[in-house]
Design a protein around this motif. Structure first.
Motif, PDB file in Angstrom:
ATOM      1  N   VAL A   6       0.837  -1.200   0.000  1.00  0.00           N
ATOM      2  CA  VAL A   6       0.000   0.000   0.000  1.00  0.00           C
ATOM      3  C   VAL A   6       0.874   1.253   0.000  1.00  0.00           C
ATOM      4  O   VAL A   6       1.922   1.294   0.652  1.00  0.00           O
ATOM      5  N   GLY A   7       0.413   2.277  -0.709  1.00  0.00           N
ATOM      6  CA  GLY A   7       1.111   3.573  -0.686  1.00  0.00           C
ATOM      7  C   GLY A   7       0.139   4.680  -1.037  1.00  0.00           C
ATOM      8  O   GLY A   7      -1.073   4.433  -1.148  1.00  0.00           O
ATOM      9  N   LEU A  32      11.135  10.112   0.676  1.00  0.00           N
ATOM     10  CA  LEU A  32      11.033   9.063  -0.355  1.00  0.00           C
ATOM     11  C   LEU A  32       9.613   8.999  -0.925  1.00  0.00           C
ATOM     12  O   LEU A  32       9.416   8.673  -2.089  1.00  0.00           O
ATOM     13  N   VAL A  33       8.638   9.306  -0.069  1.00  0.00           N
ATOM     14  CA  VAL A  33       7.240   9.270  -0.522  1.00  0.00           C
ATOM     15  C   VAL A  33       6.988  10.392  -1.538  1.00  0.00           C
ATOM     16  O   VAL A  33       6.231  10.221  -2.486  1.00  0.00           O
ATOM     17  N   GLU A  61       4.930   5.764  -5.776  1.00  0.00           N
ATOM     18  CA  GLU A  61       4.347   4.512  -6.252  1.00  0.00           C
ATOM     19  C   GLU A  61       5.431   3.466  -6.491  1.00  0.00           C
ATOM     20  O   GLU A  61       5.208   2.464  -7.151  1.00  0.00           O
ATOM     21  N   GLY A  62       6.630   3.710  -5.886  1.00  0.00           N
ATOM     22  CA  GLY A  62       7.739   2.753  -5.992  1.00  0.00           C
ATOM     23  C   GLY A  62       8.378   2.575  -4.628  1.00  0.00           C
ATOM     24  O   GLY A  62       7.732   2.086  -3.702  1.00  0.00           O
ATOM     25  N   ASP A  63       9.649   3.057  -4.480  1.00  0.00           N
ATOM     26  CA  ASP A  63      10.380   2.944  -3.212  1.00  0.00           C
ATOM     27  C   ASP A  63       9.644   3.586  -2.027  1.00  0.00           C
ATOM     28  O   ASP A  63       9.933   3.265  -0.884  1.00  0.00           O
ATOM     29  N   GLY A  64       8.737   4.485  -2.322  1.00  0.00           N
ATOM     30  CA  GLY A  64       8.025   5.186  -1.252  1.00  0.00           C
ATOM     31  C   GLY A  64       6.753   4.490  -0.800  1.00  0.00           C
ATOM     32  O   GLY A  64       5.871   5.134  -0.240  1.00  0.00           O
ATOM     33  N   TRP A  65       6.654   3.168  -1.018  1.00  0.00           N
ATOM     34  CA  TRP A  65       5.486   2.430  -0.504  1.00  0.00           C
ATOM     35  C   TRP A  65       5.459   2.520   1.005  1.00  0.00           C
ATOM     36  O   TRP A  65       6.480   2.802   1.652  1.00  0.00           O
TER      37      TRP A  65
END
Lengths: 126, 378
Positions: A22-23, A86-87, A92-96
């Motif tokens: 989820v993010g 990071l978010v 929608e990648g590393d920032g989950w």
């Protein structure tokens, strides 16, 4: 963005091996601006779809994150805990944000597809 | 009925076209459409102001001139400073007080000139209060005194360690000015007023200039690579770190200057005379200590304290409320200002802030959070 589902509250969720990741969406991070803190749910806690599961603090305001799918929180993203930006950089990648197991996968049907979400954003930003 | 949207129509400063061309994210603030931030982020604008310099549009603030008649006694009735000791070109920070010693608004007042023994004062008040302020001040003026609103003027603020180096290339005289001094000048034959002050804790200047010329001046300042445009988002985190009050959050019609930790700005002579609105409360609070006090807090967790959240003693008793809170980019932690019971306001005291039903530990710290770098001259 095959296999990604979205809520009108701007969360995304994708499922692999019965575990949901989820993010928040790129639209959401842009609205929030600089993210400085994420109040993660405690591991093992169980949420129903639509429950408030977490809070994101940006320089501007605090915003609730709602569980896009029912289940049990099994992992939070340590990297994001250390660098909340990071978010902003890759929501929608590393920032989950977290992973949920024991999910009710049929709930995905009530969420928006990528193209439906894009339509929705277009509508609310007009 | 007319178009209902008409009533929501926001006012614009003369720099709105410039903000748009600089890709500002615009938000409504005090009925104006103002930049929250420009292309990068609030945090990077904050750091840029602290390390180089930033240009703020503060034209939404109220500028007004006061002159004529028996002006000093009328103004001193509502503003607790010694106007007779104010020299030409000096600025004072003060407050407009109500009957109860509460703060109608805080303001900057300067003596621009004296003509035939008649002083001309310039005041700068908060955007959200200006109409209320003008009405209040006028109701206390003697016949023969004029309050002239100056919507024909814009106000820009250049703040940060490089502000003097940048501005001197356009107006060479500015390097000689000291903090809280102002002077009249001309720029391309247009009269401007430059003040060495600001709302960030940094060295800096505010320039009052006719609406028609402000865009040209702002663009000229922005040509220097040291300068970036800065929005209201960073303005708020900068002023909070500098321990400066935001009217409506930290101070209001109920708060007294003593409670607000602004006693330093009260004139000792005027306190002795005691002839201003609310003086009995203020004199009493100075003698016996106020029951509440504006206090700086550093949170031990990373969550942000927002205005209105409860502040509690370690045994869980509510002792006050958060009035401002933010992530401090300069310190790298969560900071806040609270109005709390005086006995809990000693530095290093431990407290709780209730954030979303959780008690987050906090420690009382001295204001300002980040030491100021005003240019005192010499």
């Amino acid at each position: 963005m095959e296999g990604y589902f979205y809520t009108k509250e701007h969360e995304w969720v994708t499922v692999r091996d019965d575990t949901a990741t989820v993010g928040i969406t790129d639209f959401a991070q842009k609205q929030l601006g600089d993210i400085v803190f994420i109040e993660f749910p405690s591991l093992g806690s169980v949420y129903s779809q639509g429950d408030e599961i977490s809070v994101i603090e940006s320089v501007k305001a605090a915003s609730e994150i709602y569980a896009p799918i029912s289940g049990k929180v099994i992992t939070c993203n340590d990297a994001v805990e250390g660098s909340p930006d990071l978010v902003n950089l890759n929501p929608e990648g590393d920032g989950w944000l977290f992973k949920i197991s024991e999910i009710e996968s049929q709930e995905l049907n009530s969420l928006l597809s990528h193209s439906e979400y894009e339509e929705y954003i277009k509508k609310i930003t007009e | 009925m007319g178009d209902p949207r008409e009533s929501y129509k926001l006012k614009a400063t003369s720099l709105l076209p410039l903000h748009k061309s600089l890709m500002a994210q615009l938000v409504p603030f005090a009925n104006y459409s103002m930049p929250l931030k420009y292309e990068t982020s609030i945090i990077s604008e904050h750091f840029h102001t602290r390390s180089s310099c930033g240009l703020f549009d503060v034209s939404h603030m109220g500028q007004a001139d006061l002159y004529g008649g028996d002006i000093i006694s009328a103004l001193e009735r509502i503003i607790p400073i010694d106007l007779r000791s104010l020299n030409i070109g000096q600025i004072r920070y003060s407050q407009i007080l109500n009957d109860n010693g509460g703060i109608v608004d805080d303001l900057m007042i300067s003596l621009l000139k004296i003509t035939n023994g008649q002083p001309l004062y310039r005041i700068i008040v908060n955007a959200s209060c200006k109409d209320k302020d003008y009405q209040f001040i006028r109701s206390h003026l003697n016949p023969g005194t004029t309050l002239r609103e100056r919507p024909d003027l814009s106000l820009i603020s250049l703040q940060g360690p490089e502000s003097s180096n940048v501005l001197k290339r356009i107006i060479p005289q500015v390097t000689k000015m000291a903090f809280m001094k102002c002077q009249k000048d001309t720029l391309d034959d247009k009269e401007i007023i430059i003040s060495r002050c600001g709302y960030t804790g940094e060295d800096g200047f505010e320039i009052s200039i006719e609406n028609n010329y402000v865009k040209q001046l702002a663009e000229k300042i922005l040509e220097y690579k040291e300068t970036l445009p800065i929005g209201l988002g960073a303005r708020d985190t900068l002023r909070l770190e500098a321990g400066l009050c935001l009217y409506g959050n930290d101070i209001n019609d109920d708060t007294s200057p003593v409670e607000a930790n602004l006693s330093w700005s009260l004139s000792k002579k005027r306190i002795k005379e005691g002839n201003f609105l609310g003086s009995s409360r203020i004199i009493n609070e100075l003698k016996t200590k106020p029951s509440k006090f504006r206090t700086g807090l550093r949170l031990l967790g990373k969550s942000i304290a927002r205005p209105g959240m409860a502040v509690k003693s370690l045994d869980g008793l509510e002792i006050g409320k958060i009035t401002s809170g933010a992530y401090s980019p300069s310190i790298g932690c969560s900071i806040a200002v609270a109005l709390i019971a005086n006995e809990f306001s000693n530095p290093n005291s431990k407290l709780f802030v209730e954030i979303r039903d959780k008690n987050v530990e906090a420690e009382v710290v001295q204001l300002p959070f980040v030491s100021n770098k005003y240019y005192r001259g010499g």
